[in-house]
Design an enzyme around this catalytic site. Structure first.
Site, PDB file in Angstrom:
ATOM      1  N   GLU A   1       0.775  -1.100   0.066  1.00  0.00           N
ATOM      2  CA  GLU A   1      -0.091   0.025   0.110  1.00  0.00           C
ATOM      3  C   GLU A   1       1.003   1.124   0.125  1.00  0.00           C
ATOM      4  O   GLU A   1       0.668   2.290  -0.596  1.00  0.00           O
ATOM      5  CB  GLU A   1      -1.064  -0.058   1.308  1.00  0.00           C
ATOM      6  CG  GLU A   1      -2.055  -0.987   1.224  1.00  0.00           C
ATOM      7  CD  GLU A   1      -2.811  -0.787   2.500  1.00  0.00           C
ATOM      8  OE1 GLU A   1      -3.794  -0.309   2.526  1.00  0.00           O
ATOM      9  OE2 GLU A   1      -2.275  -1.376   3.568  1.00  0.00           O
ATOM     10  N   LEU A   2       1.870   1.276   0.827  1.00  0.00           N
ATOM     11  CA  LEU A   2       2.559   2.481   0.972  1.00  0.00           C
ATOM     12  C   LEU A   2       3.370   2.512  -0.490  1.00  0.00           C
ATOM     13  O   LEU A   2       3.450   3.800  -0.685  1.00  0.00           O
ATOM     14  CB  LEU A   2       3.827   2.353   2.168  1.00  0.00           C
ATOM     15  CG  LEU A   2       4.657   3.401   2.125  1.00  0.00           C
ATOM     16  CD1 LEU A   2       4.229   4.738   2.594  1.00  0.00           C
ATOM     17  CD2 LEU A   2       5.603   3.044   3.513  1.00  0.00           C
TER      18      LEU A   2
END
Length: 565
Positions: free
Chosen positions: A484-485
């Site tokens: 996600e990051l």
């Protein structure tokens, strides 16, 4: 028995004697009171308009009331009304029905006509004493509108002050005053009530005001009207210094010059005010031949119906020592004080000192404004959004306002309970419920099995902001990283499709262990620091800064009933 009878007879005779004495004293007192008061009362004139209801009341004394007149009738006094004829005789008004009726002390006209004008006498008679009270009825026709100039009452007011108009000569109808209707210039209805209140008078309020009372009698409606002429006056103005205020006067060295300190005097006399010139904190003396600068005697001048008082400042010869110096004119009365000044400047030479002062003042103001803008930037922007209703979300086809990313790893998952509570509970409670934003939270909104790379990218692309919640545990974990990051930062830094908001949930002493991408986000000044209990309430600076970094959204919901946040 005979003695007892005599005593009873004597008691009866004594009772009768007492009653007779009381009747005599009452008759005498009433008679004397009437005779004494009638001389004080004099002739009273009642004004009425033709076609309206009118009444005359028999008043023996100014303080008499219908109750007193009823008391007269109870003790054998009768009241009779007469009208004076042109020949000097009296005509008794008989009958209690028709256009003119009388009941006790009241003579009424249903309605009054011009022919009813004249003098009327009421006679109070008990067989021995006869007291006459005289009234005059003046019935005038209506020339124009709803009133006659001859029976208009005057009322004065001052512009800018308040006043209250009462309907005159309406004491007889005190129980019906709330039914009064007020008209201006006979046509414009302005109020209903016993009085007409003006909180602040202006010139447009001047004019004729008519109060009208309407009632029904025998199936016919009758009116009683009174008209007042509201006359407005200009307020008395206070004395005022009009010259000089802050003046720069160009002069030539060696010339003579007279400068007048001028005060508009108002309603004060010249002797009631002090007007003088001061130079270097000392009063200037009266003029003589040896002085280069002095003050002459003050004098009064009348111009355009106004009085001015002037005090001349006389320069017999302007010297260099007079240049760029303050000459103050001081004006003093018992209730006020004012002063102005002049500065002499040599003609053709710029006032460098004045220009420098002006530039310094401008710079100081700009610095103060800049400091305020920087220090209160967040509050100013939020206030601007609230006032203008600005909305940045219209037309971008995105479903969410922000994607919430809580940085964690398997090793830090067990110690990130506070961060999870913040991300899953407090953040949506404030941003969604209080301010109307819509968040996309992976743990809450992404369905099971939807954690594939394509799904994560879809949700991030469907958001306007990327909220990254960063904590110390994540920094200390050498192996922490999430897809996600990486995906979110790629959208932020490379494709620039979404703006980041980095929330530092726990203090981070060193950022060297962060990835270069996160360090770039930190340097973008889009970081907000969580300060524990100080940041809980929705009006704290933390939430203001978050809202400032979030997209402007018009018509945000603010729920004031949530007192805990």
């Amino acid at each position: 028995m005979e003695r007892k009878f005599n005593m009873q007879g004597e008691w009866i005779n004594s009772s009768r004697l007492i009653v007779m004495l009381q009747m005599f004293l009452l008759t005498f007192t009433i008679s004397e009171t009437m005779n004494r008061c009638i001389n004080e009362d004099g002739l009273t004139t009642i004004f009425a308009l033709e076609g309206e209801y009118a009444r005359l009341r028999c008043r023996v004394c100014n303080g008499s009331t219908p109750l007193v007149m009823s008391d007269f009738q109870t003790h054998g006094f009768t009241i009779t009304w007469f009208k004076d004829t042109y020949e000097g005789g009296l005509v008794e008004l008989l009958g209690k029905t028709g256009r003119i009726t009388f009941e006790g002390s009241l003579l009424e006209f249903w309605p009054a006509t011009v022919n009813d004008s004249g003098r009327y006498n009421c006679s109070v008679f008990n067989g021995t004493h006869n007291i006459m009270d005289q009234k005059k009825l003046s019935v005038t026709p209506i020339n124009e509108g709803c009133y006659n100039e001859e029976i208009v009452f005057s009322w004065s007011g001052i512009i800018g002050s308040s006043t209250e108009l009462y309907c005159p000569k309406m004491d007889e109808y005190r129980n019906n005053k709330e039914d009064l209707k007020w008209y201006k210039d006979c046509q414009k209805f302005v109020h209903k009530g016993s009085s007409l209140v003006f909180k602040k008078l202006n010139k447009e309020n001047a004019g004729y005001y008519t109060c009208k009372l309407s009632f029904e009698h025998s199936g016919v409606q009758y009116n009683i009207t009174r008209t007042l002429n509201l006359i407005l006056k200009e307020p008395p103005f206070k004395p005022e210094l009009i010259y000089p205020l802050r003046e720069h006067v160009e002069v030539v060295l060696g010339e003579s010059r007279t400068i007048n300190c001028t005060v508009i005097a108002g309603n004060r006399k010249k002797s009631q005010m002090q007007l003088s010139w001061r130079f270097k904190d000392s009063h200037l003396t009266n003029c003589n031949q040896e002085q280069s600068v002095c003050q002459d005697s003050k004098r009064a001048i009348t111009k355009e119906n106004r009085t001015y008082v002037v005090s001349p400042l006389v320069f017999t010869q302007i010297k260099e020592e007079h240049l760029n110096q303050y000459f103050n004119c001081v004006f003093v009365t018992s209730k006020q004080k004012a002063n102005g000044y002049i500065i002499l400047q040599e003609k053709g030479k710029s006032n460098v000192h004045g220009i420098v002062e002006l530039l310094i003042s401008i710079i100081v103001v700009l610095i103060i404004v800049a400091i305020i803008c920087v220090h209160f930037n967040v509050q100013i922007v939020l206030c601007y959004r609230d006032l203008t209703g600005k909305d940045e979300t219209l037309g971008d086809s995105k479903e969410y306002d922000a994607y919430v990313l809580l940085l964690k790893s398997d090793e830090t998952l067990h110690s990130a309970q506070e961060e999870q509570q913040f991300a899953l509970e407090l953040l949506p409670a404030i941003l969604e419920e209080q301010f109307g934003y819509r968040l996309c939270i992976f743990e809450r909104d992404v369905p099971p099995g939807g954690a594939s790379a394509d799904n994560i990218l879809f949700y991030i692309n469907n958001c306007r902001r990327l909220i990254i919640i960063l904590s110390k545990e994540y920094v200390d974990d050498e192996y922490s990283s999430t897809y996600e990051l990486m995906t979110g930062l790629h959208q932020v830094l490379v494709e620039r499709k979404i703006k980041p908001i980095l929330i530092e949930f726990k203090p981070i002493k060193s950022t060297k262990s962060l990835s270069e991408s996160l360090q770039l986000v930190l340097r973008s000044k889009r970081t907000v620091k969580w300060k524990g209990s100080k940041s809980v309430f929705k009006h704290s600076y933390f939430w203001k800064k978050v809202r400032y970094l979030m997209p402007a959204k018009g018509g945000q919901l603010v729920n004031h009933s949530q007192g805990n946040y």
